[in-house]
Design a protein around this motif. Structure first.
Motif, PDB file in Angstrom:
ATOM      1  N   SER A 591       0.889  -0.994  -0.054  1.00  0.00           N
ATOM      2  CA  SER A 591      -0.021   0.037   0.016  1.00  0.00           C
ATOM      3  C   SER A 591       0.735   1.255   0.029  1.00  0.00           C
ATOM      4  O   SER A 591       2.090   1.336   0.825  1.00  0.00           O
ATOM      5  N   LEU A 592       0.448   2.136  -0.866  1.00  0.00           N
ATOM      6  CA  LEU A 592       1.089   3.483  -0.778  1.00  0.00           C
ATOM      7  C   LEU A 592       0.435   4.424   0.123  1.00  0.00           C
ATOM      8  O   LEU A 592       0.801   5.677   0.260  1.00  0.00           O
ATOM      9  N   ARG A 593      -0.644   4.179   0.936  1.00  0.00           N
ATOM     10  CA  ARG A 593      -1.228   4.846   1.582  1.00  0.00           C
ATOM     11  C   ARG A 593      -0.592   5.386   3.154  1.00  0.00           C
ATOM     12  O   ARG A 593      -0.050   4.356   3.712  1.00  0.00           O
ATOM     13  N   GLU A 594      -0.415   6.592   3.490  1.00  0.00           N
ATOM     14  CA  GLU A 594       0.360   7.078   4.592  1.00  0.00           C
ATOM     15  C   GLU A 594      -0.475   6.648   5.754  1.00  0.00           C
ATOM     16  O   GLU A 594      -1.596   6.814   5.942  1.00  0.00           O
ATOM     17  N   ALA A 595       0.305   6.616   6.821  1.00  0.00           N
ATOM     18  CA  ALA A 595      -0.317   6.352   8.170  1.00  0.00           C
ATOM     19  C   ALA A 595      -0.892   7.965   8.505  1.00  0.00           C
ATOM     20  O   ALA A 595      -0.565   8.896   7.918  1.00  0.00           O
ATOM     21  N   SER A 596      -1.662   7.876   9.613  1.00  0.00           N
ATOM     22  CA  SER A 596      -2.389   9.223  10.076  1.00  0.00           C
ATOM     23  C   SER A 596      -1.112  10.074  10.618  1.00  0.00           C
ATOM     24  O   SER A 596       0.001   9.535  11.017  1.00  0.00           O
ATOM     25  N   PRO A 597      -1.020  11.254  10.278  1.00  0.00           N
ATOM     26  CA  PRO A 597      -0.029  12.207  10.704  1.00  0.00           C
ATOM     27  C   PRO A 597       0.164  12.192  12.320  1.00  0.00           C
ATOM     28  O   PRO A 597      -0.798  12.151  13.016  1.00  0.00           O
ATOM     29  N   SER A 598       1.484  12.242  12.645  1.00  0.00           N
ATOM     30  CA  SER A 598       1.666  12.288  13.995  1.00  0.00           C
ATOM     31  C   SER A 598       1.690  13.554  14.673  1.00  0.00           C
ATOM     32  O   SER A 598       1.271  14.709  13.752  1.00  0.00           O
ATOM     33  N   ALA A 599       1.760  14.006  15.654  1.00  0.00           N
ATOM     34  CA  ALA A 599       1.594  15.303  16.450  1.00  0.00           C
ATOM     35  C   ALA A 599       2.495  16.120  15.947  1.00  0.00           C
ATOM     36  O   ALA A 599       2.326  17.395  15.702  1.00  0.00           O
ATOM     37  N   ALA A 600       3.631  15.777  15.608  1.00  0.00           N
ATOM     38  CA  ALA A 600       4.873  16.677  15.143  1.00  0.00           C
ATOM     39  C   ALA A 600       4.623  16.806  13.477  1.00  0.00           C
ATOM     40  O   ALA A 600       4.824  17.958  13.403  1.00  0.00           O
ATOM     41  N   GLU A 601       3.955  15.767  12.752  1.00  0.00           N
ATOM     42  CA  GLU A 601       3.800  16.236  11.401  1.00  0.00           C
ATOM     43  C   GLU A 601       2.627  17.351  11.196  1.00  0.00           C
ATOM     44  O   GLU A 601       2.631  18.335  10.657  1.00  0.00           O
ATOM     45  N   ARG A 602       1.540  17.117  12.194  1.00  0.00           N
ATOM     46  CA  ARG A 602       0.535  18.127  12.143  1.00  0.00           C
ATOM     47  C   ARG A 602       1.223  19.415  12.608  1.00  0.00           C
ATOM     48  O   ARG A 602       0.715  20.482  12.081  1.00  0.00           O
ATOM     49  N   GLN A 603       1.827  19.622  13.684  1.00  0.00           N
ATOM     50  CA  GLN A 603       2.701  21.061  13.927  1.00  0.00           C
ATOM     51  C   GLN A 603       3.368  21.399  12.867  1.00  0.00           C
ATOM     52  O   GLN A 603       3.024  22.793  12.607  1.00  0.00           O
ATOM     53  N   ALA A 604       4.169  20.710  12.161  1.00  0.00           N
ATOM     54  CA  ALA A 604       5.121  21.066  10.963  1.00  0.00           C
ATOM     55  C   ALA A 604       4.126  21.714   9.746  1.00  0.00           C
ATOM     56  O   ALA A 604       4.585  22.348   9.146  1.00  0.00           O
ATOM     57  N   ARG A 605       2.870  21.082   9.717  1.00  0.00           N
ATOM     58  CA  ARG A 605       2.076  21.452   8.424  1.00  0.00           C
ATOM     59  C   ARG A 605       1.384  22.743   8.921  1.00  0.00           C
ATOM     60  O   ARG A 605       0.990  23.559   7.942  1.00  0.00           O
ATOM     61  N   THR A 606       1.295  23.206   9.952  1.00  0.00           N
ATOM     62  CA  THR A 606       0.780  24.313  10.319  1.00  0.00           C
ATOM     63  C   THR A 606       1.532  25.596  10.626  1.00  0.00           C
ATOM     64  O   THR A 606       1.435  26.621  10.959  1.00  0.00           O
ATOM     65  N   PHE A 607       2.916  25.394  10.875  1.00  0.00           N
ATOM     66  CA  PHE A 607       4.114  26.178  11.319  1.00  0.00           C
ATOM     67  C   PHE A 607       4.495  26.514  10.064  1.00  0.00           C
ATOM     68  O   PHE A 607       5.326  25.895   8.994  1.00  0.00           O
ATOM     69  N   VAL A 608       4.413  27.903   9.683  1.00  0.00           N
ATOM     70  CA  VAL A 608       4.803  28.386   8.466  1.00  0.00           C
ATOM     71  C   VAL A 608       5.654  29.665   8.897  1.00  0.00           C
ATOM     72  O   VAL A 608       5.416  30.867   9.102  1.00  0.00           O
TER      73      VAL A 608
END
Length: 713
Positions: A591-608
């Motif tokens: 499968s190429l489907r990614e796992a649910s994003p971690s807390a660090a990943e979610r933080q990284a996606r919103t930190f610009v």
């Protein structure tokens, strides 16, 4: 007896005079089927034949006589450069004073072995770099010498009394200054260390036993009211001789040093070749400062700039070239420090600086110094036409200079007194380490011309005899060909340049796709979903870079419609590349489907993050040194991730300069549009390494707290 001229002869004369009266045409043309350049073949020949590596070598020899790492020596070199630039035809040449600051100078520095067979080990008068800049004054007779090994480990100091004595080390001198002087009361250090860490893959201590390394006593090690320590640099052979004497019994030394620190300044040498279009410049840079001799680094770059100026002004005066469209701004300055100062003085001027070309370490003999000639790309986030221009130039040079006796003598780039080394020049992915990095950090596309490695780098072995006039000529032509395209392109010429960019972009994105598909093929199945996402991002970034490179031709005057059509064609090519990547991924049978994003990943996606204006040149290392104790665990986490990345890149065969100042390279991606997660993806595209997202969040968080970054959201 006078005779009347033949009517045909008069006609020929009129045609000749009419042709001579015509202004010279642009040196740009369609991509040449012979050279692969967007320069006319006759312009290429003119640039080769007028420029001279022998003249450059004369300048290298002149500058190498001056100790340019002191105010007096630098001032002498700057004055000579100003005079030479004016003689070469540069206009509005001036010495621009930098800010006043502490300026160290020495009038005496001698190290002797005392005793019945007293002899001099080294002397500032004989070799100025033997006494490290920043050394304090000292007079002492019969001072005991104590071996501290590498000077980096506590065990090397066990049971040794250093107070009032001189430490002998074969390791990095700053470590011995901290451990032996600051912690244990030694009065100074003698070091035989000569190899900087970023050159360890090319040269080990002991490979060149008579070279003396370049040292510095940091001002941070000096305590107010306490004399600064001294540091003598000696060769590996001299260090081993002293160790042999120590094994036979105590060794005492006599030290006589006279130094002082005054307030003063260095200067930037600046001048122009005026362009016909107001408000647009290309910036040409070379750092003038360095120890004596400092021939390849960087008398070679400084002297090459003089020859570029002379070549252009000569060809313009003769009518071979018209005046450039864009002004050429030529700068000789202290490395990094001078560039920072120049930006503080001129960064806000209403001038569009189209590109920058940096000349640093150009002339090392490829055979004697085990070197090669290379030009760096801009970072992926700063796509520009300069990459295709530089790449096409090196391809042409390799093709016609790869053998000793090339069939096309008109395209042979050599010198009267230099070697006949075959040429094998390379484009290198972006790396820092010279002034081009500061221009890129300011958003100005900058490329660096250099020879690397160099067996004499930062040692007394960097002498004029190891600099090859033929290599200097080749470096000069590489600069001339690239600069000419950037300076003269407009209208039809700019459109031809866009076609060249599109052509070379095909090859670059193909290489990027190859790397992405290779990673996807070789990664363990468990890592497939994350790698699939990263490789898709890498392909998208590669195509975006080439679209930006095409659009950079619009600012040169290329017509919009055909450039936009070429950019549009890249979109369909990108979709096809992503399709191939999907096929490769699915062929792995997982499968190429990614796992649910971690807390660090979610933080990284919103930190610009976005760099604070005026802080373009701030470094993470400086911030880390000043970090409060409670921030040290966060600093350590970032440093551990960077060390792991450097280790991985090193083991994969990347050069040390590729990841020099890696945290600052990552910070340069912060443009207020990319999130930290986007920067992680972009860094993977640039370096092929997966940086832990939690460490990147910490990096940008620390930069934010240090006032270097602001958070858009």
């Amino acid at each position: 007896m006078r005779t009347c001229p033949h009517p045909f002869a008069s006609l020929v004369l009129l045609i000749t005079l009419s042709a001579a009266a015509q202004p010279p045409t642009s040196p740009l043309g369609p991509v040449s089927p012979t050279t692969g350049l967007v320069l006319r073949d006759d312009a290429v020949r003119a640039l080769i034949q007028e420029s001279s590596g022998d003249r450059i070598h004369d300048g290298v020899q002149r500058l190498a006589l001056i100790a340019r790492d002191t105010q007096s020596g630098y001032t002498e070199a700057a004055a000579w450069t100003k005079t030479a630039a004016e003689a070469a035809g540069l206009q509005d040449v001036r010495l621009e004073p930098m800010k006043d600051g502490p300026q160290w100078r020495a009038t005496r520095g001698e190290l002797w072995v005392a005793g019945a067979h007293r002899y001099r080990v080294t002397s500032y008068a004989d070799l100025p770099m033997s006494l490290a800049a920043g050394s304090g004054a000292f007079e002492g007779a019969d001072v005991e010498l104590v071996d501290v090994g590498t000077g980096t480990q506590e065990a090397e100091y066990a049971g040794k009394d250093l107070k009032g004595k001189v430490a002998l080390t074969r390791g990095p001198p700053v470590a011995a200054l901290r451990n032996a002087v600051v912690k244990r009361g030694a009065v100074g250090v003698v070091s035989s260390y000569s190899t900087p860490p970023w050159n360890l893959s090319h040269r080990m201590d002991g490979d060149f036993p008579d070279q003396v390394g370049w040292g510095l006593v940091p001002r941070s090690l000096s305590t107010p009211g306490v004399p600064a320590p001294f540091l003598f640099m000696i060769s590996d052979r001299q260090g081993r001789e002293l160790l042999a004497q120590l094994r036979a019994g105590p060794v005492k030394v006599d030290v006589s040093i006279a130094t002082q620190t005054d307030t003063g300044h260095l200067s930037i040498v600046s001048g122009v070749i005026p362009g016909t279009r107001a408000g647009e410049e290309l910036v040409l840079t070379a750092h003038l400062d360095h120890y004596k001799p400092g021939a390849d680094d960087n008398a070679s770059g400084s002297a090459t700039l003089l020859e570029l100026v002379r070549t252009y002004t000569t060809l313009i005066r003769r009518g071979v070239l018209p005046p450039p469209v864009r002004t050429l701004r030529v700068l000789w300055l202290p490395e990094f420090e001078g560039t920072r100062e120049w930006f503080s003085l001129h960064g806000e001027e209403p001038v569009r600086r189209v590109a920058q070309f940096n000349f640093d370490m150009l002339g090392a003999s490829l055979t004697r110094a085990h070197s090669r000639f290379q030009v760096s790309y801009t970072p992926d986030w700063n796509g520009s036409f300069v990459n295709a221009v530089s790449e096409s130039t090196l391809a042409f040079m390799n093709r016609f200079n790869s053998v000793v006796y090339p069939p096309r003598k008109d395209f042979r780039i050599g010198s009267v007194t230099g070697s006949q080394d075959p040429m094998d020049a390379h484009m290198e992915r972006y790396g820092r380490g010279s002034d081009h990095q500061l221009f890129n950090d300011h958003g100005i596309p900058g490329v660096a011309f250099s020879t690397w490695p160099d067996d004499g780098y930062h040692t007394s072995g960097d002498r004029p005899e190891n600099v090859d006039p033929t290599q200097l000529h080749r470096a000069a032509f590489a600069g001339l060909a690239s600069i000419t395209v950037a300076a003269w392109a407009e209208g039809a010429g700019a459109l031809e340049l866009a076609r060249l960019v599109a052509l070379h972009g095909v090859r670059r994105v193909a290489e990027d796709e190859f790397r992405a598909r290779r990673d996807l093929t070789s990664v363990p199945v468990a890592e497939l979903p994350e790698t699939y996402r990263l490789t898709r991002a890498a392909v998208r970034i590669a195509y975006q870079r080439e679209r930006e490179a095409l659009r950079s031709c619009l600012s040169l005057g290329a017509p919009a419609a055909p450039v936009q059509a070429m950019a549009k064609a890249l979109e369909s090519a990108e979709a096809q590349a992503l399709g191939r990547l999907e096929v490769d991924g699915k062929a792995r049978g997982a499968s190429l489907r990614e796992a649910s994003p971690s807390a660090a990943e979610r933080q990284a996606r919103t930190f610009v993050p976005r760099r604070v204006k005026g802080q373009e040149l701030a470094s993470f290392d400086e911030l880390a040194r000043k970090a409060a104790p409670e921030q040290q665990p966060r600093v350590a986490a970032v440093q551990a991730a960077i060390t792991a990345a450097e280790t991985a890149l090193r083991e994969r065969g990347e050069g040390e300069l590729r990841f020099y100042q890696l945290p600052d390279a990552l910070a340069s991606y912060a443009d207020g549009k990319r999130s930290v997660a986007d920067i992680r993806d972009a860094a993977y595209a640039e370096y092929g390494h997966v940086f832990p997202v939690d460490a990147l969040v910490e990096l940008f968080g620390l930069l934010e707290q240090g006032g270097v970054m602001t958070r858009i959201r």
